[in-house]
Design a protein around this motif. Structure first.
Motif, PDB file in Angstrom:
ATOM      1  N   GLU A 227       0.824  -1.215   0.000  1.00 46.88           N
ATOM      2  CA  GLU A 227       0.000   0.000   0.000  1.00 46.88           C
ATOM      3  C   GLU A 227       0.861   1.270   0.000  1.00 46.88           C
ATOM      4  OE1 GLU A 227      -3.409   0.284  -0.374  1.00 46.88           O
ATOM      5  OE2 GLU A 227      -3.094  -1.818  -0.864  1.00 46.88           O
ATOM      6  N   GLU A 228       1.924   1.273   0.822  1.00 46.56           N
ATOM      7  CA  GLU A 228       2.803   2.455   0.878  1.00 46.56           C
ATOM      8  C   GLU A 228       3.485   2.698  -0.461  1.00 46.56           C
ATOM      9  OE1 GLU A 228       3.943   2.555   5.646  1.00 46.56           O
ATOM     10  OE2 GLU A 228       5.343   1.599   4.241  1.00 46.56           O
ATOM     11  N   THR A 229       3.937   1.604  -1.086  1.00 40.59           N
ATOM     12  CA  THR A 229       4.599   1.721  -2.401  1.00 40.59           C
ATOM     13  C   THR A 229       3.600   2.198  -3.449  1.00 40.59           C
ATOM     14  OG1 THR A 229       6.003  -0.135  -1.753  1.00 40.59           O
ATOM     15  CG2 THR A 229       6.036   0.469  -4.071  1.00 40.59           C
ATOM     16  N   GLN A 251      -4.317   5.748   6.582  1.00 45.91           N
ATOM     17  CA  GLN A 251      -4.592   6.498   7.817  1.00 45.91           C
ATOM     18  C   GLN A 251      -5.495   5.705   8.752  1.00 45.91           C
ATOM     19  OE1 GLN A 251      -6.187  10.335   6.792  1.00 45.91           O
ATOM     20  NE2 GLN A 251      -4.212  11.142   6.174  1.00 45.91           N
ATOM     21  N   GLU A 252      -6.439   5.008   8.169  1.00 46.09           N
ATOM     22  CA  GLU A 252      -7.345   4.197   9.006  1.00 46.09           C
ATOM     23  C   GLU A 252      -6.576   3.069   9.675  1.00 46.09           C
ATOM     24  OE1 GLU A 252     -10.851   3.041   6.889  1.00 46.09           O
ATOM     25  OE2 GLU A 252     -11.394   5.132   6.469  1.00 46.09           O
ATOM     26  N   ARG A 253      -5.563   2.605   8.964  1.00 46.80           N
ATOM     27  CA  ARG A 253      -4.733   1.523   9.507  1.00 46.80           C
ATOM     28  C   ARG A 253      -3.857   2.048  10.652  1.00 46.80           C
ATOM     29  NH1 ARG A 253      -2.098  -3.171   6.115  1.00 46.80           N
ATOM     30  NH2 ARG A 253      -0.772  -4.087   7.690  1.00 46.80           N
ATOM     31  N   ASN A 254      -3.291   3.257  10.472  1.00 41.17           N
ATOM     32  CA  ASN A 254      -2.442   3.857  11.514  1.00 41.17           C
ATOM     33  C   ASN A 254      -2.570   5.383  11.459  1.00 41.17           C
ATOM     34  OD1 ASN A 254      -0.521   4.702  13.288  1.00 41.17           O
ATOM     35  ND2 ASN A 254       1.238   3.864  12.189  1.00 41.17           N
ATOM     36  N   PRO A 255      -3.490   5.948  12.267  1.00 44.52           N
ATOM     37  CA  PRO A 255      -3.720   7.407  12.198  1.00 44.52           C
ATOM     38  C   PRO A 255      -2.590   8.241  12.816  1.00 44.52           C
ATOM     39  CG  PRO A 255      -5.168   6.407  13.828  1.00 44.52           C
ATOM     40  CD  PRO A 255      -4.419   5.293  13.197  1.00 44.52           C
ATOM     41  N   GLU A 256      -1.553   7.591  13.359  1.00 40.93           N
ATOM     42  CA  GLU A 256      -0.466   8.340  14.014  1.00 40.93           C
ATOM     43  C   GLU A 256       0.796   8.413  13.152  1.00 40.93           C
ATOM     44  OE1 GLU A 256      -0.744   9.940  17.109  1.00 40.93           O
ATOM     45  OE2 GLU A 256      -2.850   9.413  16.905  1.00 40.93           O
ATOM     46  N   ASN A 257       0.707   8.042  11.865  1.00 41.07           N
ATOM     47  CA  ASN A 257       1.890   8.076  11.002  1.00 41.07           C
ATOM     48  C   ASN A 257       1.948   9.399  10.226  1.00 41.07           C
ATOM     49  OD1 ASN A 257       3.791   7.665   8.857  1.00 41.07           O
ATOM     50  ND2 ASN A 257       3.559   5.458   9.109  1.00 41.07           N
ATOM     51  N   TYR A 260       1.707   9.508   6.175  1.00 43.00           N
ATOM     52  CA  TYR A 260       0.418   9.336   5.477  1.00 43.00           C
ATOM     53  C   TYR A 260      -0.278  10.681   5.277  1.00 43.00           C
ATOM     54  CZ  TYR A 260       1.178   4.431   6.811  1.00 43.00           C
ATOM     55  OH  TYR A 260       1.707   3.184   6.988  1.00 43.00           O
ATOM     56  N   TYR A 261      -0.151  11.578   6.260  1.00 43.01           N
ATOM     57  CA  TYR A 261      -0.778  12.910   6.132  1.00 43.01           C
ATOM     58  C   TYR A 261      -0.036  13.750   5.082  1.00 43.01           C
ATOM     59  CZ  TYR A 261      -3.345  11.555  10.279  1.00 43.01           C
ATOM     60  OH  TYR A 261      -4.158  10.879  11.154  1.00 43.01           O
ATOM     61  N   GLN A 262       1.288  13.606   5.075  1.00 42.02           N
ATOM     62  CA  GLN A 262       2.072  14.337   4.073  1.00 42.02           C
ATOM     63  C   GLN A 262       1.748  13.829   2.671  1.00 42.02           C
ATOM     64  OE1 GLN A 262       5.858  13.573   5.865  1.00 42.02           O
ATOM     65  NE2 GLN A 262       5.738  15.359   7.207  1.00 42.02           N
ATOM     66  N   GLY A 263       1.585  12.501   2.540  1.00 43.55           N
ATOM     67  CA  GLY A 263       1.207  11.908   1.246  1.00 43.55           C
ATOM     68  C   GLY A 263      -0.165  12.406   0.800  1.00 43.55           C
ATOM     69  N   LEU A 264      -1.111  12.466   1.758  1.00 42.81           N
ATOM     70  CA  LEU A 264      -2.466  12.937   1.437  1.00 42.81           C
ATOM     71  C   LEU A 264      -2.437  14.412   0.996  1.00 42.81           C
ATOM     72  CD1 LEU A 264      -5.479  12.162   1.411  1.00 42.81           C
ATOM     73  CD2 LEU A 264      -5.633  12.940   3.774  1.00 42.81           C
ATOM     74  N   LEU A 291      -3.399  12.233  17.921  1.00 36.95           N
ATOM     75  CA  LEU A 291      -2.560  13.354  18.344  1.00 36.95           C
ATOM     76  C   LEU A 291      -1.769  13.952  17.171  1.00 36.95           C
ATOM     77  CD1 LEU A 291      -1.173  11.987  21.737  1.00 36.95           C
ATOM     78  CD2 LEU A 291      -2.747  13.894  21.444  1.00 36.95           C
ATOM     79  N   VAL A 292      -1.253  13.088  16.289  1.00 37.08           N
ATOM     80  CA  VAL A 292      -0.432  13.559  15.169  1.00 37.08           C
ATOM     81  C   VAL A 292      -1.223  14.510  14.281  1.00 37.08           C
ATOM     82  CG1 VAL A 292       0.607  12.772  12.995  1.00 37.08           C
ATOM     83  CG2 VAL A 292       1.253  11.709  15.127  1.00 37.08           C
ATOM     84  N   LEU A 293      -2.488  14.193  14.035  1.00 36.80           N
ATOM     85  CA  LEU A 293      -3.298  15.037  13.156  1.00 36.80           C
ATOM     86  C   LEU A 293      -3.602  16.400  13.779  1.00 36.80           C
ATOM     87  CD1 LEU A 293      -6.765  13.817  13.894  1.00 36.80           C
ATOM     88  CD2 LEU A 293      -5.041  12.072  13.625  1.00 36.80           C
ATOM     89  N   ARG A 294      -3.421  16.526  15.108  1.00 36.46           N
ATOM     90  CA  ARG A 294      -3.559  17.842  15.749  1.00 36.46           C
ATOM     91  C   ARG A 294      -2.214  18.569  15.811  1.00 36.46           C
ATOM     92  NH1 ARG A 294      -7.943  15.232  17.537  1.00 36.46           N
ATOM     93  NH2 ARG A 294      -9.759  16.486  18.085  1.00 36.46           N
ATOM     94  N   ARG A 295      -1.126  17.776  15.795  1.00 41.21           N
ATOM     95  CA  ARG A 295       0.221  18.377  15.873  1.00 41.21           C
ATOM     96  C   ARG A 295       0.685  18.938  14.522  1.00 41.21           C
ATOM     97  NH1 ARG A 295       3.883  20.541  14.893  1.00 41.21           N
ATOM     98  NH2 ARG A 295       6.073  20.375  15.506  1.00 41.21           N
ATOM     99  N   LEU A 296       0.426  18.249  13.429  1.00 40.31           N
ATOM    100  CA  LEU A 296       0.950  18.664  12.125  1.00 40.31           C
ATOM    101  C   LEU A 296       0.480  20.047  11.658  1.00 40.31           C
ATOM    102  CD1 LEU A 296       0.994  15.277  10.198  1.00 40.31           C
ATOM    103  CD2 LEU A 296       2.950  16.605  10.907  1.00 40.31           C
ATOM    104  N   PRO A 297      -0.793  20.422  11.854  1.00 40.11           N
ATOM    105  CA  PRO A 297      -1.202  21.771  11.414  1.00 40.11           C
ATOM    106  C   PRO A 297      -0.434  22.901  12.109  1.00 40.11           C
ATOM    107  CG  PRO A 297      -3.139  20.426  11.891  1.00 40.11           C
ATOM    108  CD  PRO A 297      -1.952  19.670  12.378  1.00 40.11           C
TER     109      PRO A 297
END
Length: 868
Positions: A227-229, A251-257, A260-264, A291-297
């Motif tokens: 999937e990542e590739t 993201q559903e598989r691991n919302p703390e990576n 995945y947000y940068q790719g999106l 937590l990651v999705l609140r930290r990145l913005p």
């Protein structure tokens, strides 16, 4: 072909010798060798002599082994066995180039010998002779086309030569021969497919790689890698809609990576900050606990929106009691505006939590538990420590410790604060206190040992580490055996600070040996990875080994070793006898008697320590002998022992320094320090062209570096004053000096540099030192320039102030600067009241002593802080 052919009986014995060698039954092998060589007809049989030598080498008798193998080779120069054995002997001594020559000679007499070809290919990949490796693998493929390793080895050879398309074709041809059903899970076949996909991607064939991934997806075990590739390939092929779907499912598989947000983001290409924020707001609904999705913005938001987002992020973390929250926000501290918002918000939390146990007085929600206030204070301590306000940081951490005196993290931060203020002894005490709260925690134990080493408490640090090392063995030896390099680098720095250069060099050489061992350890993986099909990891390993000495551990050790060798070149260690003789000449009878008594006591103490060490060594040797007997045979000889005194009295310190420098010049070119260390070595060797090379490389990295400026001035002066340079060299140097410095003399170049960087303390210090170097009578003016501490000047720190104080004391800013040094120390003490470097001359840290069991002896810990 061998010149002497053995009759059937002796030939059968010779085959048994080979079998014994393969099964490591070396003593039996020697018996059979003796039986053949006792026959007068075959007393000089080359192949038997060679095999006897090889067997003796495995038993650690290296000299006898070489003598026998060479004798065997002289008797039978046309025997592939003799040449192969000589190659194996050279390989065991790590003389890989010589071993390759021997294997090539062996192949002249038996060009299709599989074992020799395999051994040759291993050495070629080890030495990165990739062209030769490809040829050897091709021969092996021709001889054994049915073997899997033959195909894989040939493909890897092309891959490493960066002929990706050819590598992909070979892997595809081999894959076609593999008969596996689509539904069957075969890990090795799965790894082959992933490796094939990696080769296609590296070849730039993204479309083919995506098709390949879709075709063989069912047969690949590592679904996450698929999937990542796929996400990466879709982005490169500019198919954003499909890529966004892939990243949402990831993201559903691991919302703390984070990735995945940068790719999106890359897939959705938001045109504004609002659109970018919307991506994360949608995720907040999906993953309310994330937590990651609140930290990145927080990286791209500013002003009011930043404050709102930060507020929700911090509340979640403080309520949960999340210790690393400050670490996650540290990267935002480059922006002053954001730092101010963080401070205002968290200080507000603290006052409200104290007053009404809520984050804000306007909150309608339930009250926060008492621990929330604790984590807010913990955060504020780190915050004020980071922005250089240690007084406030200590206030917050002391308040937190008073409320919860059993939380290890609080003591850890208190120790860190003291370390940053320059009081490493107090820091080591508090780290020891933290360690005492949980003696079974290896992390805290290691941290405490590290702080003790920084404080120069080497024995205590060793005792601290002994809690987690093997029983019955010396802690230092065990840590060396486990390649515990953080301990050895800190030890080297501690010994260097104490001027125990021999001990420091021993640690640096031990680290160097670890890197040699790591390089040699890859030998085992050349065959293992082909057999197990872990090809992606194998290629990554080879690439890592190529840049292994880029690692910070090697860099630190090499830098320390070079600095010590430079000191040893400038001030070689005198003979102890001569030194003591010179000292006693100036003493009265009473003082002489006193000194001799002192020496006797020291000698007695040293003797007792030596006896203790010898007893330990004997115990270890007994254990080793037992181990050897159990294993029956020992392979290879012992390593040369590193003797501190011998290392400190090296015949040519500069040549030793160059050995450490070469890997840095090849692999750490991007660091200016590498080239400046190179300059310091070549300056002492008077190699002007190499000095010029080092300076030019340094100038491209950071032209205004203070250390570089000192090197330039010394180089400029050296070129002008050197009389014995060749005319052509002198001409080149003059041209380059005028291009680099653009001034007629070093004095005006130095003045120009000072006027350009008059607002920076490090640059002022460098210019002042060079002023004294060029004109010793200008020491008063140089002293005034270097000792300026105005707040308007940039670059002020404990480190630079300590350097200035040392320069005043050791005469780098002119002789007889004791008064100026004392005045400067007093001024620095006012700015950095906690730092040990600027304490009054009579100051002694009497308040407590550390023992390795983790206890602080009697005395109030905060006396030091209160005094200040």
């Amino acid at each position: 072909m061998p010149t002497i052919t053995l009759p059937p009986k002796e030939n059968a014995l010779f085959k048994r010798i080979l079998r014994c060698y393969e099964h490591k039954q070396y003593r039996n092998g020697l018996k059979f060798c003796k039986q053949i060589l006792n026959n007068p007809k075959f007393a000089e049989h080359g192949e038997t002599l060679a095999m006897k030598g090889l067997t003796l080498n495995c038993l650690g008798k290296k000299e006898d082994a070489y003598e026998l193998v060479r004798r065997g080779l002289r008797n039978d120069l046309k025997s592939h066995v003799c040449w192969h054995v000589y190659g194996l002997l050279q390989r065991s001594d790590k003389k890989y180039d010589e071993a390759i020559k021997c294997y090539r000679n062996a192949l002249k007499w038996d060009k299709d010998n599989l074992q020799i070809l395999r051994d040759l290919s291993l050495l070629q990949i080890q030495m990165r002779d990739l062209e030769g490796y490809r040829e050897t693998r091709y021969q092996l493929l021709q001889l054994r086309p049915a073997q899997r390793a033959s195909w894989i080895g040939y493909a890897v050879a092309y891959h490493l030569l960066e002929d990706f398309e050819m590598a992909a074709k070979i892997v595809e041809e081999f894959r076609k021969t593999q008969q596996t059903s689509p539904d069957k899970v075969d890990y090795e076949y799965s790894e082959l497919l992933l490796y094939q996909n990696q080769v296609l991607r590296e070849a730039g064939l993204h479309k083919e790689a995506l098709e390949h991934l879709n075709n063989y997806e069912k047969q690949i075990c590592d679904k996450l890698a698929v999937e990542e590739t796929r996400g990466e390939l879709l982005l490169k092929l500019e198919r954003p809609d499909e890529a966004s779907e892939v990243y949402r499912s990831l993201q559903e598989r691991n919302p703390e990576n984070w990735a995945y947000y940068q790719g999106l983001e890359k897939a959705l290409k938001p045109g504004s900050v609002e659109a970018r924020q919307k991506i994360y707001e949608d995720s907040w609904v999906k993953f309310p606990k994330g937590l990651v999705l609140r930290r990145l913005p927080l990286n791209f938001l500013t002003g009011e929106k930043f404050g709102e987002c930060l507020d929700s992020y911090l509340r979640m973390n403080f309520s949960k009691g999340c210790p690393p929250v400050f670490t996650t926000l540290k990267s935002l501290y480059t922006d002053r505006e954001k730092v101010a918002i963080i401070e205002e918000l968290v200080v507000g939390y603290e006052s409200c939590l104290k007053a009404c146990r809520m984050f804000s007085e306007n909150d309608d929600g339930k009250e926060e538990p008492p621990t929330t206030l604790l984590w807010v204070q913990y955060f504020l301590a780190q915050h004020f420590d980071f922005i250089d306000q240690p007084g406030l940081a200590l206030d917050y951490i002391n308040t937190a410790i008073d409320s919860t005196p059993t939380l290890i993290e609080l003591f850890l931060i208190k120790a860190k604060i003291y370390k940053h203020t320059g009081n490493i002894k107090e820091a080591a005490r508090w780290m020891d206190e933290a360690q005492a709260l949980d003696t079974a925690d290896r992390f805290i134990n290691s941290k405490c040992a590290k702080y003790m080493l920084k404080a120069g408490l080497i024995k205590e640090a060793e005792e601290m580490c002994s809690k987690f090392t093997r029983e019955g063995a010396s802690a230092v030896d065990n840590l060396n055996e486990m390649q515990c390099m953080w301990f050895q680098t800190e030890c080297a720095l501690a010994y260097k600070a104490m001027n125990k250069f021999g001990e420091a060099l021993k640690k640096c050489h031990e680290i160097e040996r670890h890197f040699v061992e790591i390089t040699d350890d890859q030998f085992d993986f050349h065959t293992y990875c082909m057999r197990k099909m872990t090809l992606r990891s194998y290629v990554d390993l080879l690439k890592l080994e190529d840049v292994l000495r880029q690692h910070p551990f090697y860099y630190k050790a090499a830098r320390t070793a070079i600095q010590i060798y430079l000191v040893l070149h400038d001030k070689p260690l005198a003979d102890d006898n001569k030194e003591s003789q010179a000292d006693t000449e100036n003493l009265t009878d009473k003082e002489l008697k006193k000194q001799r008594n002192k020496q006797r006591r020291a000698q007695k103490k040293a003797q007792l320590e030596e006896e203790k060490k010898n007893a330990e060594k004997e115990k270890q040797l007994k254990n080793q002998k037992k181990k050897k007997e159990d294993d029956d045979e020992e392979i290879g000889g012992p390593k040369e022992e590193l003797v501190p005194d011998k290392l400190a009295k090296a015949e040519n310190p500069l040549e030793e320094a160059v050995k450490f420098l070469i890997p840095l010049k090849n692999l750490v070119r991007n660091k200016i320090e590498t080239h400046l260390l190179a300059f310091e070595i070549y300056f002492r060797k008077e190699k002007y062209l190499l000095m010029l090379q080092a300076i030019k490389r340094a100038v491209t990295i950071e032209p205004s570096n203070p250390w570089l400026h000192q090197c330039l001035v010394r180089f400029f002066k050296g070129v002008r004053e050197s009389a014995d340079l060749a005319e052509a060299v002198r001409e080149v140097l003059k041209q380059e000096v005028s291009r680099l410095c653009g001034e007629s003399n070093p004095q005006s170049f130095n003045k120009n540099y000072l006027s350009q960087h008059s607002s920076s303390i490090p640059h002022r210090v460098a210019a002042a030192k060079m002023m004294v170097h060029l004109e010793p009578l200008s020491d008063q003016m140089a002293c005034e320039i270097a000792t300026a501490l105005d707040e308007s000047l940039s670059g002020r720190s404990i480190q630079i102030c300590t350097q200035v104080l040392e320069a005043l004391r050791d005469g780098q800013l002119g002789e007889g600067q004791q008064k100026a040094a004392e005045a400067y120390r007093v001024a620095c003490h006012k700015i950095y009241p906690y730092s040990l470097a600027f304490m009054p001359p009579g100051y002694q840290d009497n308040n407590a002593t550390i023992s390795a069991n983790g206890d602080l002896s009697a005395g109030e810990h905060d006396d030091v802080a209160n005094e200040m």
